[in-house]
Design an enzyme around this catalytic site. Structure first.
Site, PDB file in Angstrom:
ATOM      1  N   ASP A 122     -17.210 -10.729 -12.231  1.00  0.00           N
ATOM      2  CA  ASP A 122     -17.969 -10.338 -11.044  1.00  0.00           C
ATOM      3  C   ASP A 122     -17.220 -10.791  -9.801  1.00  0.00           C
ATOM      4  OD1 ASP A 122     -19.735 -10.058  -8.927  1.00  0.00           O
ATOM      5  OD2 ASP A 122     -21.493 -10.681 -10.075  1.00  0.00           O
TER       6      ASP A 122
ATOM      7  N   HIS B 237     -20.495  -6.404 -10.308  1.00  0.00           N
ATOM      8  CA  HIS B 237     -21.614  -7.166  -9.768  1.00  0.00           C
ATOM      9  C   HIS B 237     -22.953  -6.572 -10.192  1.00  0.00           C
ATOM     10  CE1 HIS B 237     -23.596  -9.919  -7.131  1.00  0.00           C
ATOM     11  NE2 HIS B 237     -24.062  -8.977  -6.337  1.00  0.00           N
TER      12      HIS B 237
ATOM     13  N   SER C 247     -28.568  -9.886  -7.269  1.00  0.00           N
ATOM     14  CA  SER C 247     -27.689 -10.251  -6.164  1.00  0.00           C
ATOM     15  C   SER C 247     -28.443 -11.119  -5.153  1.00  0.00           C
ATOM     16  CB  SER C 247     -27.139  -8.962  -5.545  1.00  0.00           C
ATOM     17  OG  SER C 247     -26.114  -9.227  -4.654  1.00  0.00           O
TER      18      SER C 247
END
Lengths: 267, 394
Positions: A220, A248, A98
């Site tokens: 996602d 995610h 991320s």
């Protein structure tokens, strides 16, 4: 800073081969190094696996949180370099989930010699739409996120801080983790959310000279496929793998596929 | 169906032992999803609350898609990891977007069920309408924000007052060394009652004052300001410190305050023989005179508190200063500093005299040494204000 101090400050956990190539795993916004639980151990056979918590998350030293330093991702990138320096890590494989993908990008731009390879899991260089660029969110959405953080952190109390911090070793996901996992000081969470979701690192990507694997989930909500493709195209030396995974966090929802994709890139 | 109706229906269902009605009409929204989040089952209560149609959800929407974009981020970064790592997520605050675009504040509990070998099977989600609770929480957040703002203002006010009441740096007195320190108790969010002042009356004629107003806070600060201004004004034309303190006593008696104070006044005059110091103490610990060749000793005579008695007993004592002589004025925060948080042992006068003996090289080394020593004794966290003023003949 002495290695021991750095290790405590970032709650660093070392495993794997003592003389192996270092593999540094960085978690994203929200939780902590436990996010790598299903992925990192499979690299212990050949690598020196290094896990840590960003300042403000997990078992890091909360008192080291400085709102000014961490108002942008550059502060977090400095931390990554500090860890590499303190532990004398070279030829590093950096795996960032991320927002930590961009943190790794900034670190690798600043000190390219440290890094051998980068792995970006669900990267996004900008979350907010901008002209033709589709980041997936409008500015109001981010405001709403900050509100939702406040609502959820009403459940956080100062009394929990010692539980979160006084956690010398977290071998298993026991009750103490239930109390602390994905929970942090609301002010810190807000600061990290702002640094993350208001960042724009699109122009930085072309300066990343390190070979990079881009791991993209097929579904996602935070970093959609178009964003993953943008990152792939903007990086000078990239390998792109589309994972059949929802959410995610493919490192949690599709750990096998995530492990396999990283392994074929780094081994 | 509103909540009351839903509750009634629930009890009716209980009576009927109708599991289907219990599920459909429970006063809580139920959803079941695949591990990926795709909705596979939903109860009537949830559909009624949200206005969404069953056929638009089943196999078509994920749970995350029913949330606001901000909530979706929270879902991905907190809720989903918790569910996957712990198997449960509890009391997560989300806003569900209704069919008309309005938002329903909700609290969500969820469990992830796995097979015997750990493969995820289904996520069961319970949704509680939290409209009023959320409004209350917003109120709480606003109140917290207001409290933090007021605290910040109070701290700023206290610091400003302190800066006004304490001279930031002692003035230069030609022919004398002067040094002073002030350390408020705790973290500095309160106005302390200690103060000092050093000012010139005329050439070779100076006054040094140190004092302690009882109590803390704004009212103490008002009395401190009054005392300081009175001492400055009364020192003009009153060469004897005891007369200045007598005047201050009268002013305090006629001021509408219950507060009394201890003040010590030192008049410094340059004469043909050298500097003389005249001291009068109103209820204040006597100053300590450090003189080469002898151990530090108090000088002056004790006097009464100010602001209490109509005719307080106050006396002047004069001393001719020699080269190397130092006079240490201090407040009781020094000698009454306690060791540890519950400590019963005081720093005391003997430790102070020992510190004076050790650091008598200059006025600055005396102030720094005493302050450091007394802070170290209290492990750096003074419970009372500390003020020290040192005058020394080079």
């Amino acid at each position: 800073m002495a290695p021991v101090e750095v290790a405590e400050r970032y709650n660093i956990k070392l495993s794997g081969q003592l003389d192996g190539q270092p593999m540094l795993f960085a978690h994203g916004f929200g939780c902590d190094q436990n996010m790598w639980r299903y992925v990192a151990p499979s690299f212990e056979d050949r690598f020196r696996v290094v896990l840590f918590d960003h300042i403000g998350a997990g078992g890091s030293d909360l008192s080291a949180y400085d709102p000014q330093r961490y108002s942008t991702l550059a502060g977090y990138a400095e931390d990554v370099l500090e860890i590499c320096e303190a532990l004398d890590l070279h030829d590093v494989v950096f795996v960032g989930h991320s927002v930590s993908a961009m943190i790794g990008a900034l670190a690798a731009i600043e000190t390219p010699d440290r890094f051998a390879k980068l792995v970006f899991v669900g990267p996004s260089p900008r979350y907010i739409d901008d002209g033709d660029y589709v980041g997936g969110f409008g500015p109001d959405d981010i405001t709403e996120l900050l509100d939702s953080l406040e609502s959820n952190y009403l459940g956080w109390s100062g009394a929990m801080a010692p539980v979160i911090m006084g956690n010398p070793d977290r071998p298993e996901l026991g009750d103490e983790l239930t109390a602390s996992f994905c929970r942090t000081d609301p002010e810190i969470a807000r600061g990290f959310a702002r640094a993350t979701f208001l960042s724009d690192n699109r122009a930085d990507l072309r300066h990343v000279k390190t070979p990079t694997l881009v791991l993209q989930s097929s579904n996602d909500a935070i970093a959609p496929i178009a964003v993953g493709e943008f990152v792939r195209d903007a990086l000078p030396d990239s390998t792109y793998v589309l994972l059949d995974a929802t959410g995610h966090c493919p490192n949690l929802s599709a750990p096998e596929a995530t492990r396999a994709a990283i392994a074929s890139f780094v081994r | 169906m509103n909540q009351a109706e839903a509750a009634e229906a629930f009890y009716a269902a209980l009576l009927e032992h109708d599991a289907e009605a219990l599920y459909e009409r429970a006063p809580v929204g139920y959803l079941s999803t695949t591990p990926d989040g795709m909705i596979v089952k939903v109860n009537a209560t949830f559909l009624t609350w949200t206005g969404l149609a069953r056929e638009a959800l089943i196999g078509r929407r994920t749970f995350a898609e029913l949330l606001t974009p901000g909530g979706r981020i929270y879902h991905e970064t907190h809720y989903a990891p918790m569910l996957q790592m712990q198997g449960t997520a509890r009391e997560i605050a989300f806003d569900i977007v209704r069919s008309d675009g309005s938002r329903m504040p909700a609290l969500v509990n969820a469990v992830l069920e796995r097979t015997d070998v750990g493969a995820p099977v289904v996520v069961r989600i319970a949704v509680f309408d939290a409209t009023e609770r959320r409004a209350y929480e917003r109120e709480l957040l606003r109140a917290k924000q207001r409290a933090e703002d007021s605290e910040a203002r109070a701290t700023l006010l206290a610091r400003t007052l302190q800066q006004v009441l304490i001279p930031p740096a002692p003035p230069d007195i030609p022919g004398l060394e002067l040094a002073a320190a002030y350390r408020p108790a705790g973290r500095g969010e309160e106005v302390g009652g200690d103060f000092y002042d050093v000012f010139e009356i005329g050439r070779g004629d100076w006054v040094a004052a140190i004092g302690d107003v009882c109590g803390k806070g704004v009212e103490a600060a008002v009395v401190t300001a009054l005392a300081r201004a009175t001492i400055r004004a009364a020192s003009v034309g009153r060469p004897n410190p005891r007369d200045v303190l007598g005047t201050l006593n009268q002013v305090l008696l006629h001021h509408h305050t219950e507060r009394f104070c201890t003040i010590e006044l030192l008049r410094l005059r340059e004469t043909e023989r050298g500097w003389t110091a005249t001291v009068a103490a109103g209820g204040h610990p006597l100053p300590i005179l450090a003189r080469d060749g002898s151990s530090p000793t108090t000088f002056g005579e004790p006097g009464d508190l100010l602001g209490v008695f109509v005719e307080p007993d106050l006396r002047d004592t004069e001393v001719l200063l020699r080269s190397g002589d130092a006079i240490v004025l201090y407040t009781d925060g020094v000698t009454e500093g306690r060791q540890g948080s519950q400590g019963s042992q005081f720093y005391g006068e003997q430790r102070l005299r020992d510190a004076i003996t050790s650091f008598r090289g200059s006025a600055t080394s005396l102030v720094d040494g005493i302050l450091h020593d007394v802070l170290e004794f209290q492990t750096g966290n003074p419970r009372d204000d500390i003020a020290v003023v040192v005058v020394r003949v080079p």
